[in-house]
Design an enzyme around this catalytic site. Structure first.
Site: not given
Length: 630
Positions: A294, A468
């Protein structure tokens, strides 16, 4: 070993036991592809070669220290192996030094680690228990007393074995150590422990790069970037969202394979499916993250730079000079904010966000979190969006606001009352639960859209949504093949599973499905174009996805890449449409296949060069030498 005389050369026994255990882990705990007999031989001998080198050092010690050394070397080695096993199950990768220094994340990883442990793991600790037992048997003579010449002979043999291993590895994969981004190749050719030593050396070198860097290194990079820049190419989309608020939603761990797909006859993501017709939806959009996951995705889309080959720039280079999206938008009157109901220190966000020019960070302290409204990694997404609205509506307009969701995160736990679709049925608990949390995320996004419309924010905003990174690693390939109704997941399938959803939703605009290949590095220049922002002085590895001139490849951090026609990964070139294997690159002198290369060959060097340019910028902190206003 001389059991009749109750004398055991413990360093030999420990070497054999630890070597055998390590080989077993290579073959049955890691998903390492072996392409030929030479690779099979190398991965077999390496654990014993490495173990013998480290354990044989005990012969140089005094007798009272020999047993202690062997005992604790076994303990440390076992912990390193097991930590790598757990990390590999989650990320399909091996631990690197920068990851170890991200220890501030450890408190948030508890539930994930417990979910990764399996009953079979007890096998990893059997030799440790045996060594511990033997060293407590006073009746056994376990120490050795060798003359200096014999000690030197043992050391020389250990080093000779190690060099022999490396020579074989270099024959199998020429310039092996120059391709450090391919960690699997390093591990299967020089072994896990030698890889960790190599990693320490590489990280030490990278830390020194900033000291010796100067602005002259930027000239070649600028030339490279200028070859495909589209900054000055104005299209009909330029400024179409000028002065609008930007609401960017990070779809945690969401992969494209669930979009427009079903489970038990039900759509997995019905709301996101319905948004496709009302949005610019990129169906061949790839995440380009590496170990930072992320944090890497944030880093890529905010800076249009590639992530580092190991670790995360959010930790290792948070004090660098950047020219980020929030910084550019600030010059055009935008305020910026990030909403994430997690600890501000996680991924070092509170430090990195300041450096990226983000004005406000609403972390866990801004939310009311309790046992009823949280699960897994924290606040449930529906509660997260609902509680965020009071902060969003108080921001001065125009603003750039990013929301990072949490619920669809490994290990994909969800309370029974929140599950609105049944689990999948396979040998993977992770994949089975993934569909439920993906559906929950879908429902939370729908509710968030309703909140935006009710508050009056919706019509004055552009809403961007992006997955992501992957949620299901290749450790779960068997289960994934079952869901996709395939016999197996090969290299081509693995790359295609790295596609994540990317939506640009502009209220009042008709949607379009865009099939062109794209990646996370393209987000920044594309967003600037839509907002009508001049970013002609920026240094970016992405291109405006609505422009007529696009880069011909999307590069992944492991050296794989995708073009309009081909997919290249792990030395194999595939047809992108059919998945047909077109040829194998000559990566080995003992592999006689296709020595003249494949259709993918011309781009391999260019992809590696682009990655190296991005690395130079980050490691050398080169943006400190560049005037982005000129």
């Amino acid at each position: 070993m001389f059991l009749k005389n109750k004398h055991i050369n413990l360093y030999v026994v420990a070497s054999l036991l630890f070597g055998a255990k390590t080989y077993m882990i290579y073959r049955f705990f890691f998903n390492i592809d072996l392409e030929n007999v030479m690779q099979e031989f190398i991965i077999f001998i390496n654990p014993f070669v490495t173990a013998f080198l480290f354990y044989s050092l005990s012969v140089w010690m005094k007798e009272k220290n020999q047993l202690r050394y062997i005992r604790y070397m076994t303990l440390i080695g076992t912990l390193i192996l097991y930590f790598n096993i757990l990390f590999y199950r989650s990320f399909g990768d091996f631990v690197t030094i920068p990851i170890l220094f991200q220890g501030s994340n450890a408190a948030d990883l508890g539930s994930s680690v417990l979910a990764l442990a399996e009953m079979i793991d007890f096998l990893v600790f059997i030799d440790l228990a045996l060594i511990w037992y033997l060293t407590t048997r006073k009746a056994l003579d376990l120490t050795v007393q060798f003359p200096k010449k014999k000690k030197l002979l043992i050391l020389s043999m250990s080093i000779a074995f190690l060099l022999g291993n490396y020579i074989l590895a270099e024959i199998e994969r020429p310039q092996l150590l120059q391709r450090g981004f391919d960690r699997e190749y390093l591990v299967k050719n020089i072994g896990l422990f030698n890889f960790h030593i190599y990693d320490v050396v590489q990280q030490s070198r990278s830390q020194a790069q900033r000291v010796f860097a100067d602005g002259n290194e930027l000239s070649d990079i600028l030339t490279h970037v200028d070859n495909y820049t589209t900054d000055n190419e104005i299209t009909d989309m330029f400024g179409i969202a000028e002065d609008k608020n930007v609401i960017f939603i990070t779809l945690e761990s969401l992969q494209t394979f669930v979009i427009n797909n079903t489970l038990h006859g039900e759509e997995v993501t019905p709301f996101l499916n319905s948004l496709i017709d009302e949005s610019y939806y990129f169906e061949n959009f790839y995440h380009q993250t590496e170990q930072g996951k992320t944090a890497d995705s944030e880093f890529i889309m905010e800076n249009s730079l590639y992530p580092l080959p190991s670790g995360a720039a959010y930790f290792t280079h948070s004090n660098n000079a950047y020219n980020s999206t929030p910084q550019i938008l600030a010059e055009n009157g935008y305020k910026s904010a990030v909403f994430h109901a997690n600890n501000g220190s996680f991924w070092n966000r509170n430090s990195m966000y300041d450096n990226l020019g983000i004005d406000q960070f609403y972390d866990i302290d801004a939310y009311e979190v309790n046992d009823e409204n949280s699960v897994g990694w924290g606040l449930k997404d529906k509660e997260f969006f609902e509680q965020s609205m009071k902060y969003l509506t108080s921001l001065p307009e125009p603003y750039y606001a990013r929301f990072i969701t949490l619920t669809n995160h490994h290990p994909f736990d969800l309370d029974e009352e929140d599950a609105t679709i049944d689990q999948f049925d396979s040998n993977s608990r992770t994949l089975n639960q993934y569909f439920q949390t993906a559906r929950y995320m879908d429902e939370s996004i729908e509710e968030f859209f309703d909140h935006l419309k009710e508050s009056g924010v919706y019509d004055d905003s552009i809403i961007v949504m992006m997955g992501d990174h992957y949620g299901i690693s290749d450790f779960h390939n068997r289960a994934m093949a079952t869901y996709l109704d395939q016999d197996e997941i090969n290299g081509y399938d693995h790359v295609q599973l790295q596609r994540v959803p990317f939506y640009i939703h502009i209220p009042g605009q008709e949607g379009e499905v865009i099939s062109d290949i794209a990646g996370q590095v393209d987000v920044k220049p594309t967003l600037m174009h839509l907002l009508g922002v001049d970013d002609s002085t920026d240094i970016s590895f992405g291109t405006n996805l609505f422009g007529p001139k696009r880069k011909e490849f999307v590069a992944l951090r492991d050296g794989s890449f995708i073009t309009d026609d081909y997919v290249y990964t792990s030395g194999v070139c595939y047809d992108r449409e059919t998945g047909e294997e077109l040829g194998v690159e000559m990566t080995s002198r003992v592999n006689s296949e296709d020595t003249e290369g494949t259709a993918c060959t011309p781009l391999i060097e260019e992809v590696e060069q682009e990655m190296s340019y991005s690395d130079k910028i980050i490691y050398g902190d080169l943006f400190r030498f560049h005037d982005f206003s000129n």
